[in-house]
Design a protein around this motif. Structure first.
Motif, mmCIF file in Angstrom:
data_model
loop_
_atom_site.group_PDB
_atom_site.id
_atom_site.type_symbol
_atom_site.label_atom_id
_atom_site.label_comp_id
_atom_site.label_asym_id
_atom_site.label_seq_id
_atom_site.Cartn_x
_atom_site.Cartn_y
_atom_site.Cartn_z
ATOM 1 N N VAL A 1 0.836 -1.201 0.000
ATOM 2 C CA VAL A 1 0.000 0.000 0.000
ATOM 3 C C VAL A 1 0.866 1.244 0.000
ATOM 4 O O VAL A 1 0.675 2.165 -0.811
ATOM 5 N N PHE A 2 1.834 1.306 0.912
ATOM 6 C CA PHE A 2 2.658 2.513 0.998
ATOM 7 C C PHE A 2 3.586 2.655 -0.197
ATOM 8 O O PHE A 2 3.856 3.771 -0.644
ATOM 9 N N SER A 3 4.037 1.550 -0.765
ATOM 10 C CA SER A 3 4.842 1.618 -1.980
ATOM 11 C C SER A 3 4.032 2.223 -3.126
ATOM 12 O O SER A 3 4.510 3.118 -3.838
ATOM 13 N N ARG A 4 2.806 1.763 -3.284
ATOM 14 C CA ARG A 4 1.933 2.298 -4.339
ATOM 15 C C ARG A 4 1.618 3.774 -4.095
ATOM 16 O O ARG A 4 1.617 4.583 -5.030
ATOM 17 N N LEU A 5 1.319 4.102 -2.843
ATOM 18 C CA LEU A 5 1.006 5.503 -2.529
ATOM 19 C C LEU A 5 2.196 6.413 -2.821
ATOM 20 O O LEU A 5 2.031 7.506 -3.380
ATOM 21 N N LEU A 6 3.401 5.982 -2.450
ATOM 22 C CA LEU A 6 4.582 6.817 -2.694
ATOM 23 C C LEU A 6 4.902 6.959 -4.172
ATOM 24 O O LEU A 6 5.385 8.006 -4.596
ATOM 25 N N ARG A 7 4.651 5.902 -4.953
ATOM 26 C CA ARG A 7 4.859 6.032 -6.397
ATOM 27 C C ARG A 7 3.870 7.027 -6.995
ATOM 28 O O ARG A 7 4.216 7.792 -7.893
ATOM 29 N N ALA A 8 2.642 7.005 -6.512
ATOM 30 C CA ALA A 8 1.609 7.893 -7.042
ATOM 31 C C ALA A 8 1.736 9.312 -6.503
ATOM 32 O O ALA A 8 1.509 10.279 -7.215
ATOM 33 N N PHE A 9 2.098 9.418 -5.219
ATOM 34 C CA PHE A 9 2.175 10.710 -4.531
ATOM 35 C C PHE A 9 3.529 10.801 -3.822
ATOM 36 O O PHE A 9 3.623 10.563 -2.620
ATOM 37 N N PRO A 10 4.604 11.133 -4.551
ATOM 38 C CA PRO A 10 5.938 11.105 -3.940
ATOM 39 C C PRO A 10 6.105 12.059 -2.763
ATOM 40 O O PRO A 10 6.977 11.850 -1.925
ATOM 41 N N ASP A 11 5.262 13.079 -2.691
ATOM 42 C CA ASP A 11 5.325 14.038 -1.576
ATOM 43 C C ASP A 11 4.258 13.736 -0.528
ATOM 44 O O ASP A 11 3.855 14.613 0.239
ATOM 45 N N LEU A 12 3.820 12.478 -0.454
ATOM 46 C CA LEU A 12 2.788 12.054 0.486
ATOM 47 C C LEU A 12 3.113 12.540 1.901
ATOM 48 O O LEU A 12 4.246 12.419 2.368
ATOM 49 N N HIS A 13 2.112 13.101 2.559
ATOM 50 C CA HIS A 13 2.301 13.584 3.929
ATOM 51 C C HIS A 13 1.048 13.264 4.742
ATOM 52 O O HIS A 13 -0.073 13.517 4.292
ATOM 53 N N ILE A 14 1.261 12.718 5.933
ATOM 54 C CA ILE A 14 0.166 12.430 6.855
ATOM 55 C C ILE A 14 0.239 13.432 8.001
ATOM 56 O O ILE A 14 1.215 13.436 8.750
ATOM 57 N N ALA A 15 -0.774 14.280 8.099
ATOM 58 C CA ALA A 15 -0.886 15.214 9.229
ATOM 59 C C ALA A 15 -1.837 14.598 10.236
ATOM 60 O O ALA A 15 -3.019 14.389 9.941
ATOM 61 N N VAL A 16 -1.319 14.281 11.400
ATOM 62 C CA VAL A 16 -2.138 13.661 12.443
ATOM 63 C C VAL A 16 -2.921 14.774 13.135
ATOM 64 O O VAL A 16 -2.341 15.681 13.718
ATOM 65 N N GLU A 17 -4.241 14.693 13.041
ATOM 66 C CA GLU A 17 -5.115 15.723 13.604
ATOM 67 C C GLU A 17 -5.509 15.401 15.046
ATOM 68 O O GLU A 17 -5.570 16.291 15.881
ATOM 69 N N ASP A 18 -5.809 14.137 15.304
ATOM 70 C CA ASP A 18 -6.201 13.690 16.643
ATOM 71 C C ASP A 18 -5.666 12.292 16.873
ATOM 72 O O ASP A 18 -5.653 11.468 15.952
ATOM 73 N N VAL A 19 -5.248 12.039 18.107
ATOM 74 C CA VAL A 19 -4.857 10.692 18.527
ATOM 75 C C VAL A 19 -5.491 10.451 19.883
ATOM 76 O O VAL A 19 -5.339 11.253 20.800
ATOM 77 N N ILE A 20 -6.202 9.341 19.973
ATOM 78 C CA ILE A 20 -6.846 8.961 21.227
ATOM 79 C C ILE A 20 -6.386 7.543 21.542
ATOM 80 O O ILE A 20 -6.456 6.658 20.687
ATOM 81 N N ALA A 21 -5.899 7.352 22.754
ATOM 82 C CA ALA A 21 -5.432 6.026 23.154
ATOM 83 C C ALA A 21 -6.086 5.633 24.467
ATOM 84 O O ALA A 21 -6.148 6.433 25.407
ATOM 85 N N GLU A 22 -6.580 4.408 24.486
ATOM 86 C CA GLU A 22 -7.158 3.864 25.703
ATOM 87 C C GLU A 22 -7.003 2.360 25.651
ATOM 88 O O GLU A 22 -7.310 1.733 24.629
ATOM 89 N N GLY A 23 -6.533 1.805 26.746
ATOM 90 C CA GLY A 23 -6.326 0.360 26.780
ATOM 91 C C GLY A 23 -5.381 -0.059 25.679
ATOM 92 O O GLY A 23 -4.297 0.498 25.528
#
Length: 147
Positions: A59-81
């Motif tokens: 998946v990430f190989s395909r995404l990087l080939r298609a979108f070489p400047d791929l960036h994930i901006a994490v907006e929220d992270v919730i952790a429990e258990g």
């Protein structure tokens, strides 16, 4: 379960996002191997035959080939258990083939939400919702989409 486990799980997932945002095609598979169990159960529909970490690497190989400047901006992270939820905005420029679409040079921005279940220190199961419809609209692949 330790009271510190949710915080450690968040840090573990952050390592994946950091690797993806580096754009380093060699670092990302290594991070996947560190963050996920080899047989991680992926409950998000994927258009590939592989499973476990091999599916994530593809998946990430395909995404990087298609979108070489791929960036994930994490907006929220919730952790429990043993769960971590991450709401993200993903951006990139369409420079390579993606879902059968030739490169358009268009920027895309879409949202995704992932729930990860940890077993020990690695992700054992994921559930995700990715706004593929927004991707396709922005790339002009749907009727009525901007050309």
């Amino acid at each position: 379960m330790s009271a510190f486990q949710p915080a450690r799980n968040k840090e573990t997932l952050a390592r994946l996002h950091e690797a993806v945002n580096s754009g380093d095609a060699e670092l990302i598979p290594k991070a996947i191997d560190q963050v996920f169990e080899p047989d991680v159960l992926i409950s998000t529909p994927l258009p590939i035959g592989a499973t476990g970490t091999e599916a994530l690497k593809e998946v990430f190989s395909r995404l990087l080939r298609a979108f070489p400047d791929l960036h994930i901006a994490v907006e929220d992270v919730i952790a429990e258990g043993d769960r971590v939820v991450s709401r993200n905005t993903v951006t990139g420029t369409h420079r390579g083939e993606y879902l059968g679409l030739p490169p358009t040079g268009k920027p895309v921005s879409y949202n995704e939400i992932f729930i990860c279940r940890f077993a020990g220190d690695r992700v054992a199961e994921t559930w995700g919702v990715v706004d593929v419809l927004a991707q396709l609209r922005q790339l002009g692949a749907l009727p009525g989409s901007p050309a």
